[in-house]
Design a protein around this motif. Sequence first.
Motif, PDB file in Angstrom:
ATOM      1  N   LYS A  19       0.822  -1.208   0.000  1.00 41.68           N
ATOM      2  CA  LYS A  19       0.000   0.000   0.000  1.00 41.68           C
ATOM      3  C   LYS A  19       0.856   1.259   0.000  1.00 41.68           C
ATOM      4  O   LYS A  19       0.571   2.222  -0.713  1.00 41.68           O
ATOM      5  CB  LYS A  19      -0.934  -0.005   1.220  1.00 41.68           C
ATOM      6  N   LYS A  20       1.920   1.280   0.808  1.00 40.64           N
ATOM      7  CA  LYS A  20       2.817   2.438   0.876  1.00 40.64           C
ATOM      8  C   LYS A  20       4.244   1.972   0.593  1.00 40.64           C
ATOM      9  O   LYS A  20       4.991   1.646   1.508  1.00 40.64           O
ATOM     10  CB  LYS A  20       2.736   3.115   2.246  1.00 40.64           C
ATOM     11  N   PRO A  21       4.647   1.921  -0.675  1.00 39.72           N
ATOM     12  CA  PRO A  21       5.992   1.436  -1.002  1.00 39.72           C
ATOM     13  C   PRO A  21       7.103   2.324  -0.448  1.00 39.72           C
ATOM     14  O   PRO A  21       8.223   1.845  -0.215  1.00 39.72           O
ATOM     15  CB  PRO A  21       6.005   1.418  -2.531  1.00 39.72           C
ATOM     16  N   GLU A  22       6.799   3.625  -0.236  1.00 37.35           N
ATOM     17  CA  GLU A  22       7.829   4.532   0.279  1.00 37.35           C
ATOM     18  C   GLU A  22       8.223   4.215   1.714  1.00 37.35           C
ATOM     19  O   GLU A  22       9.265   4.674   2.191  1.00 37.35           O
ATOM     20  CB  GLU A  22       7.349   5.994   0.197  1.00 37.35           C
ATOM     21  N   LEU A  23       7.402   3.427   2.429  1.00 36.84           N
ATOM     22  CA  LEU A  23       7.728   3.049   3.806  1.00 36.84           C
ATOM     23  C   LEU A  23       8.369   1.664   3.886  1.00 36.84           C
ATOM     24  O   LEU A  23       8.545   1.138   4.973  1.00 36.84           O
ATOM     25  CB  LEU A  23       6.464   3.084   4.676  1.00 36.84           C
ATOM     26  N   SER A  24       8.715   1.085   2.732  1.00 36.05           N
ATOM     27  CA  SER A  24       9.390  -0.211   2.694  1.00 36.05           C
ATOM     28  C   SER A  24      10.879   0.009   2.428  1.00 36.05           C
ATOM     29  O   SER A  24      11.242   0.536   1.370  1.00 36.05           O
ATOM     30  CB  SER A  24       8.782  -1.095   1.601  1.00 36.05           C
ATOM     31  N   PRO A  25      11.764  -0.371   3.352  1.00 41.82           N
ATOM     32  CA  PRO A  25      13.204  -0.164   3.136  1.00 41.82           C
ATOM     33  C   PRO A  25      13.731  -0.887   1.912  1.00 41.82           C
ATOM     34  O   PRO A  25      14.591  -0.357   1.197  1.00 41.82           O
ATOM     35  CB  PRO A  25      13.841  -0.717   4.422  1.00 41.82           C
ATOM     36  N   SER A  26      13.209  -2.091   1.625  1.00 42.38           N
ATOM     37  CA  SER A  26      13.680  -2.858   0.477  1.00 42.38           C
ATOM     38  C   SER A  26      13.350  -2.149  -0.830  1.00 42.38           C
ATOM     39  O   SER A  26      14.191  -2.041  -1.735  1.00 42.38           O
ATOM     40  CB  SER A  26      13.056  -4.255   0.493  1.00 42.38           C
ATOM     41  N   VAL A  27      12.110  -1.651  -0.939  1.00 45.01           N
ATOM     42  CA  VAL A  27      11.687  -0.954  -2.156  1.00 45.01           C
ATOM     43  C   VAL A  27      12.515   0.305  -2.369  1.00 45.01           C
ATOM     44  O   VAL A  27      13.003   0.588  -3.482  1.00 45.01           O
ATOM     45  CB  VAL A  27      10.184  -0.611  -2.091  1.00 45.01           C
ATOM     46  N   MET A  28      12.716   1.075  -1.307  1.00 50.73           N
ATOM     47  CA  MET A  28      13.450   2.330  -1.432  1.00 50.73           C
ATOM     48  C   MET A  28      14.933   2.090  -1.691  1.00 50.73           C
ATOM     49  O   MET A  28      15.576   2.873  -2.398  1.00 50.73           O
ATOM     50  CB  MET A  28      13.250   3.178  -0.180  1.00 50.73           C
ATOM     51  N   CYS A  29      15.497   1.004  -1.149  1.00 52.38           N
ATOM     52  CA  CYS A  29      16.895   0.647  -1.449  1.00 52.38           C
ATOM     53  C   CYS A  29      17.052   0.361  -2.941  1.00 52.38           C
ATOM     54  O   CYS A  29      18.001   0.837  -3.583  1.00 52.38           O
ATOM     55  CB  CYS A  29      17.321  -0.564  -0.625  1.00 52.38           C
ATOM     56  N   ASN A  30      16.127  -0.420  -3.491  1.00 54.52           N
ATOM     57  CA  ASN A  30      16.194  -0.756  -4.923  1.00 54.52           C
ATOM     58  C   ASN A  30      15.997   0.477  -5.803  1.00 54.52           C
ATOM     59  O   ASN A  30      16.665   0.627  -6.838  1.00 54.52           O
ATOM     60  CB  ASN A  30      15.146  -1.816  -5.260  1.00 54.52           C
ATOM     61  N   ARG A  31      15.087   1.362  -5.393  1.00 52.14           N
ATOM     62  CA  ARG A  31      14.868   2.579  -6.177  1.00 52.14           C
ATOM     63  C   ARG A  31      16.107   3.469  -6.166  1.00 52.14           C
ATOM     64  O   ARG A  31      16.533   3.995  -7.210  1.00 52.14           O
ATOM     65  CB  ARG A  31      13.673   3.359  -5.617  1.00 52.14           C
ATOM     66  N   MET A  32      16.697   3.630  -4.996  1.00 56.52           N
ATOM     67  CA  MET A  32      17.889   4.467  -4.887  1.00 56.52           C
ATOM     68  C   MET A  32      19.052   3.853  -5.660  1.00 56.52           C
ATOM     69  O   MET A  32      19.820   4.560  -6.323  1.00 56.52           O
ATOM     70  CB  MET A  32      18.244   4.643  -3.410  1.00 56.52           C
ATOM     71  N   ALA A  33      19.187   2.527  -5.586  1.00 55.86           N
ATOM     72  CA  ALA A  33      20.241   1.842  -6.337  1.00 55.86           C
ATOM     73  C   ALA A  33      20.045   2.017  -7.837  1.00 55.86           C
ATOM     74  O   ALA A  33      21.015   2.215  -8.591  1.00 55.86           O
ATOM     75  CB  ALA A  33      20.259   0.364  -5.963  1.00 55.86           C
ATOM     76  N   ALA A  34      18.788   1.965  -8.294  1.00 57.22           N
ATOM     77  CA  ALA A  34      18.506   2.146  -9.721  1.00 57.22           C
ATOM     78  C   ALA A  34      18.875   3.556 -10.181  1.00 57.22           C
ATOM     79  O   ALA A  34      19.416   3.742 -11.282  1.00 57.22           O
ATOM     80  CB  ALA A  34      17.033   1.865  -9.989  1.00 57.22           C
ATOM     81  N   HIS A  35      18.599   4.571  -9.344  1.00 55.35           N
ATOM     82  CA  HIS A  35      18.955   5.953  -9.695  1.00 55.35           C
ATOM     83  C   HIS A  35      20.467   6.102  -9.809  1.00 55.35           C
ATOM     84  O   HIS A  35      20.964   6.727 -10.764  1.00 55.35           O
ATOM     85  CB  HIS A  35      18.408   6.915  -8.642  1.00 55.35           C
ATOM     86  N   ILE A  36      21.203   5.553  -8.842  1.00 51.47           N
ATOM     87  CA  ILE A  36      22.672   5.661  -8.880  1.00 51.47           C
ATOM     88  C   ILE A  36      23.234   4.896 -10.073  1.00 51.47           C
ATOM     89  O   ILE A  36      24.193   5.332 -10.714  1.00 51.47           O
ATOM     90  CB  ILE A  36      23.261   5.146  -7.546  1.00 51.47           C
ATOM     91  N   GLU A  37      22.625   3.744 -10.376  1.00 52.69           N
ATOM     92  CA  GLU A  37      23.091   2.936 -11.505  1.00 52.69           C
ATOM     93  C   GLU A  37      22.899   3.674 -12.834  1.00 52.69           C
ATOM     94  O   GLU A  37      23.688   3.494 -13.783  1.00 52.69           O
ATOM     95  CB  GLU A  37      22.328   1.607 -11.521  1.00 52.69           C
ATOM     96  N   ARG A  38      21.851   4.521 -12.906  1.00 47.80           N
ATOM     97  CA  ARG A  38      21.598   5.278 -14.138  1.00 47.80           C
ATOM     98  C   ARG A  38      22.453   6.535 -14.248  1.00 47.80           C
ATOM     99  O   ARG A  38      22.374   7.248 -15.242  1.00 47.80           O
ATOM    100  CB  ARG A  38      20.119   5.664 -14.222  1.00 47.80           C
ATOM    101  N   GLY A  39      23.250   6.827 -13.209  1.00 57.07           N
ATOM    102  CA  GLY A  39      24.171   7.963 -13.281  1.00 57.07           C
ATOM    103  C   GLY A  39      23.793   9.137 -12.418  1.00 57.07           C
ATOM    104  O   GLY A  39      24.476  10.176 -12.457  1.00 57.07           O
ATOM    105  N   THR A  40      22.748   9.034 -11.605  1.00 58.23           N
ATOM    106  CA  THR A  40      22.375  10.127 -10.709  1.00 58.23           C
ATOM    107  C   THR A  40      23.406  10.270  -9.594  1.00 58.23           C
ATOM    108  O   THR A  40      23.917   9.269  -9.078  1.00 58.23           O
ATOM    109  CB  THR A  40      20.983   9.879 -10.099  1.00 58.23           C
TER     110      THR A  40
END
Length: 251
Positions: A86-107
């Motif tokens: 329901k709230k993916p922003e409160l899941s550490p696993s989801v946010m870790c993967n999102r942040m990793a994807a941003h860094i992987e794309r060059g952010t």
Amino acid sequence: MTQVKNVIKDNYNMMLLNDYLKKTVKDAGFSNVDISKTPTGTRITLFVTRPGIVIGRKGVGIRELTEVLEKQFELKNPQISVEEVKKPELSPSVMCNRMAAHIERGTAFRRATFWTLQQIMESGAMGVQITISGKLRGDRSAFEKHTQGILPRAGEHAKNIVDEDIAHVQTPMGLIGIRIRIAHKDKMVSEFKLNKLKEKIIQKEQSDETIKIETDAVKTDAVKTETEQIQIDSEKIKKIETMEEEEAELK
């Protein structure tokens, strides 16, 4: 001893299964998995942000995943169900993967860190801490820690309300590790809430007592002024009576 070995083996298999699902269901926004053994088989519940990717067209994804779990991990009659977070922003696993994807794309890692902090806090978290370490700016490894809000770090209270997860991302500079810890308001310990309620009750009782004391003081002051006025009036009446008696004697 055989029972202990079986328990260790089961825990090890569950750890391997969790790692496998993290990699396989990564694109679907994997949050966590709940595994329970029943007499009829093994019940597996996947919590993801996009269930359609896991299920696949006409259930092809679920069938393929079931076959892999049955053959590779030797699970007896696995029954997989998928639930949306329901709230993916409160899941550490989801946010870790999102942040990793941003860094992987060059952010830039700091931009990704502050964006993740903002997203988590706006979703209603009590507190968050993001630690990023590895080859951040040069050949030497370094780490940065960013915290926002209230985040218990030790004790039973921290175990109950804080969730955390770790993710790794490969960059041209080297490997970077991301650790996110999130404190949830809805997981607040009932004793902590009870103590807050007690404080409010005590404060209310104290305020009621002060109000009562003030009203009593006002009442006593009013009674004192009334009695003093009665005494003054009685003295005036006595003076008038004495004066009338003296006038009557003179006549």
